[in-house]
Design an enzyme around this catalytic site. Sequence first.
Site, short mmCIF file in Angstrom:
data_model
loop_
_atom_site.label_atom_id
_atom_site.label_comp_id
_atom_site.label_asym_id
_atom_site.label_seq_id
_atom_site.Cartn_x
_atom_site.Cartn_y
_atom_site.Cartn_z
N VAL A 251 0.87 -1.44 0.34
CA VAL A 251 0.27 0.09 -0.03
C VAL A 251 0.73 1.15 0.21
O VAL A 251 1.91 1.57 0.72
CB VAL A 251 -1.50 -0.05 1.51
CG1 VAL A 251 -1.40 1.13 1.15
CG2 VAL A 251 -1.46 -1.17 1.21
N ASP B 220 -11.76 -11.02 10.79
CA ASP B 220 -10.02 -10.50 11.33
C ASP B 220 -9.68 -9.74 11.93
O ASP B 220 -8.29 -9.22 11.32
CB ASP B 220 -9.11 -11.34 9.62
CG ASP B 220 -9.64 -10.84 8.31
OD1 ASP B 220 -10.22 -9.80 8.61
OD2 ASP B 220 -8.43 -10.38 8.46
N LYS C 241 -8.08 -6.84 13.37
CA LYS C 241 -6.87 -7.35 14.31
C LYS C 241 -6.22 -5.89 14.18
O LYS C 241 -5.90 -5.31 13.09
CB LYS C 241 -5.89 -8.22 13.85
CG LYS C 241 -5.68 -8.57 11.85
CD LYS C 241 -4.43 -9.52 11.61
CE LYS C 241 -4.85 -9.13 10.13
NZ LYS C 241 -4.55 -10.74 10.07
N ASN D 60 -5.53 -3.73 10.65
CA ASN D 60 -6.45 -3.55 10.22
C ASN D 60 -7.81 -2.37 10.58
O ASN D 60 -8.70 -1.53 9.92
CB ASN D 60 -7.91 -4.76 10.00
CG ASN D 60 -7.11 -5.53 9.17
OD1 ASN D 60 -5.97 -5.40 8.12
ND2 ASN D 60 -7.49 -7.48 9.80
N ASP E 285 -9.05 -2.84 4.45
CA ASP E 285 -9.04 -4.71 3.94
C ASP E 285 -7.43 -4.96 3.75
O ASP E 285 -7.39 -5.51 3.33
CB ASP E 285 -9.10 -4.54 3.01
CG ASP E 285 -8.61 -3.09 1.87
OD1 ASP E 285 -8.97 -4.10 0.62
OD2 ASP E 285 -7.97 -2.44 2.53
N THR F 246 -1.44 -14.46 12.75
CA THR F 246 -1.67 -13.45 13.74
C THR F 246 -2.74 -14.08 14.59
O THR F 246 -4.03 -13.95 13.67
CB THR F 246 -1.87 -11.92 13.66
OG1 THR F 246 -0.99 -11.54 12.91
CG2 THR F 246 -1.22 -11.22 15.71
N1 ADE Z 1 -2.44 1.04 4.71
C1 ADE Z 1 -3.48 0.32 4.65
N2 ADE Z 1 -4.27 0.89 4.01
C2 ADE Z 1 -4.37 2.18 4.13
C3 ADE Z 1 -5.38 3.11 4.27
N3 ADE Z 1 -6.39 2.92 3.73
N4 ADE Z 1 -4.64 4.53 4.76
C4 ADE Z 1 -3.58 4.58 5.48
N5 ADE Z 1 -2.78 3.38 6.11
C5 ADE Z 1 -3.12 1.75 4.98
#
Ligand code: ADE
Length: 407
Positions: free
Chosen positions: A91, A201, A203, A206, A219, A239
Amino acid sequence: MVKKTKAPVTYAKMKGVVSYFTALIKDKKFGSSHSMYYRQMDFLRSESLSEDDGAAAVCFSDPPTEEPQSRVSAADFDYLKVIGTGSFGKVFLAKHRENGTHYAVKVLQKHIILSRKEERHVMCEHRVLLKTLNHPFLVKLHFSFQTKDRLYLVLDYACGGELFYHLQRELVFCEPRARFYAAEMASALGYLHSLNIVYRDLKPENILLDSAGHVVLTDFGLCKEGVAGRDTTRTFCGTPEYLAPEVLQQKEYDRTVDWWGLGAVLHEMLYGLPPFYSADRFEMLRNIIYQPLVLKPGVSSGARDLLKRLLNRDRAKRLGAKRDLVELQSHSFFSSIQWDELVAKKIPPPFIPSLSSPGDLTNIDPRFTDLPVPQSLGACEEYGATFPGFTYISENTSSLSVQTRGH
Ligand code: ADE
């Protein structure tokens, strides 16, 4: 393989790779009229929804042969930093070159997705569900598009970072703060359940915070359990701290796994560690399955009672088993929460992340931001329609980008 009673749709599965393919409702071929949308919604709300049913009823037999022309492409963004990682890809914090908006762009490797056997089946199952995800505490998708090798999901950037990034620094949260987060999470989970979706999940990675300090469930866990949702590797390599015992034991499970997950997260917020914690992973698995829950003093009796009820190994007796969110809402721990106000984001968050600008990375863990950003991300390679129907532009964002382009 984990067995299930009602073959619940998992949020990770639905909201990740595969469900974003469901943006088909935006395709001209299938139309996006409200009547069609609501017909689909009726179906999705039906109690009889199961993965197999979903595949049969929602999957359109002929995928579109032509991808709709997207006005948004990989080249429209500057990819600034890595803000998360997973087994399908990463991401990134990205900035839209024209409108200057920051987004979290999840970039998935097609070859990894395609190597998963269940992938196409799952993709069909949840084709339409994406559009149902309209909740203040669930991350929003703005665009999705693809290049030859990758899928791109352009999401809201939750710049407050992971909730547990803050918890790690503060060790524990005071009860009012933990209550606020637990209530926002519960509200999002109850909404998903009302659509027959099980998150499964919940956790730390998320659970994010937005700029105002509200919870954003994302997600991010998809990579471990999305498409290959029921493989045993996930169960044991993921985890285990937050997984309900029935999931760990590969028994039948239902939406109450999410109430267990909420109990585990609440426990960690109040005590600084998940319930049944052991530094030894296998010991912890054993504890989750067999050990009685021990709740040390130091938190209120209301909080302890809620934890005991959420972390009940007997899922039929777990809080939420009968009337789902309503049961949690009427627990004494939440007596000070005005639920309508909470969902309207009218309750001021107990903590406002410190941010200097919309693309601020202060709250993102350096273990992500220190990773290199591949140069090739913005390159629009030859188009490979491996995932027909993937292209999507949300209504809000499309008008925003049209306006911006007009300047
Ligand atoms: N990590 C995963 N998804 C994200 C998001 N939408 N904003 C910031 N960090 C993230």
